[in-house]
Scaffold this motif. Sequence first.
Motif, PDB file in Angstrom:
ATOM      1  N   TRP A  59      -2.167   8.806  -5.153  1.00 57.03           N
ATOM      2  CA  TRP A  59      -3.348   8.676  -6.019  1.00 57.03           C
ATOM      3  C   TRP A  59      -2.929   8.049  -7.337  1.00 57.03           C
ATOM      4  N   VAL A  60      -3.618   6.983  -7.722  1.00 56.51           N
ATOM      5  CA  VAL A  60      -3.403   6.391  -9.044  1.00 56.51           C
ATOM      6  C   VAL A  60      -4.670   6.520  -9.872  1.00 56.51           C
ATOM      7  N   GLY A  61      -5.829   6.685  -9.194  1.00 58.22           N
ATOM      8  CA  GLY A  61      -7.087   6.808  -9.929  1.00 58.22           C
ATOM      9  C   GLY A  61      -7.321   5.590 -10.792  1.00 58.22           C
ATOM     10  N   GLY A  97      -4.396  -0.067  -8.095  1.00 60.61           N
ATOM     11  CA  GLY A  97      -5.747   0.443  -7.948  1.00 60.61           C
ATOM     12  C   GLY A  97      -5.848   1.368  -6.755  1.00 60.61           C
ATOM     13  N   GLN A  98      -6.883   2.178  -6.779  1.00 61.73           N
ATOM     14  CA  GLN A  98      -7.133   3.106  -5.683  1.00 61.73           C
ATOM     15  C   GLN A  98      -7.862   2.332  -4.596  1.00 61.73           C
ATOM     16  N   VAL A 110      -0.722  -1.766  -4.761  1.00 63.73           N
ATOM     17  CA  VAL A 110      -0.006  -2.429  -5.841  1.00 63.73           C
ATOM     18  C   VAL A 110      -0.069  -3.923  -5.554  1.00 63.73           C
ATOM     19  N   VAL A 111      -0.534  -4.709  -6.538  1.00 61.34           N
ATOM     20  CA  VAL A 111      -0.623  -6.160  -6.399  1.00 61.34           C
ATOM     21  C   VAL A 111       0.248  -6.787  -7.474  1.00 61.34           C
ATOM     22  N   ILE A 112       1.108  -7.708  -7.063  1.00 62.09           N
ATOM     23  CA  ILE A 112       1.984  -8.425  -7.984  1.00 62.09           C
ATOM     24  C   ILE A 112       1.530  -9.881  -7.997  1.00 62.09           C
ATOM     25  N   ASP A 120       0.842  -1.190   0.000  1.00 61.80           N
ATOM     26  CA  ASP A 120       0.000   0.000   0.000  1.00 61.80           C
ATOM     27  C   ASP A 120       0.876   1.238   0.000  1.00 61.80           C
ATOM     28  N   LEU A 121       0.508   2.187  -0.847  1.00 58.59           N
ATOM     29  CA  LEU A 121       1.214   3.461  -0.940  1.00 58.59           C
ATOM     30  C   LEU A 121       0.286   4.533  -0.378  1.00 58.59           C
TER      31      LEU A 121
END
Length: 161
Positions: A92-94, A114-115, A123-125, A87-88
């Motif tokens: 915002w990535v929208g 995803g937001q 962020v999912v890898i 998690d960041l």
Amino acid sequence: MRARAGRIAGGTPCAGPASRLALLGVLAAALLGVARPPGLGNVLAVRHWSYPEYTRVVIELDRPVETEVRRLAADSRADRPQRLFLDLEGVWVGRSHAEGIPVGDGLLRAVRLGQNTLTRTRVVIDLQRYERHRLITLTHPDRVVIDIYGPRRGAPEEKPG
């Protein structure tokens, strides 16, 4: 009293299928158009490189962040692979990375962003193979770097040189 299509018992009119679809469209637009809260950082770029021993994922940001990587087990009932996520906070990535980034190099399937909340990007890898990972945060420019190690599927065996 029997209710007829388009009326609630007692004769009160109700919305038909077309009206319900229009309402769903308005609600979806409202949800997707949620205003961005002020003061958040941005995801500027997401890149990946595949090396013989590992795959590197780099998330370039316009501000420094602190984060940690967490691991989730595969869920065969939901058809989800083993994955890492981070998690960041305050970023915002929208919807700019809604499609995800395919990798398919024998270690990673894809990287998705995803937001997760109004003030947090997740962020999912998605993993194909995994032994361990390394997280590095860098500055100038601000970046989060995740190196994922493991045996590659279908990788040729190394021959002594």
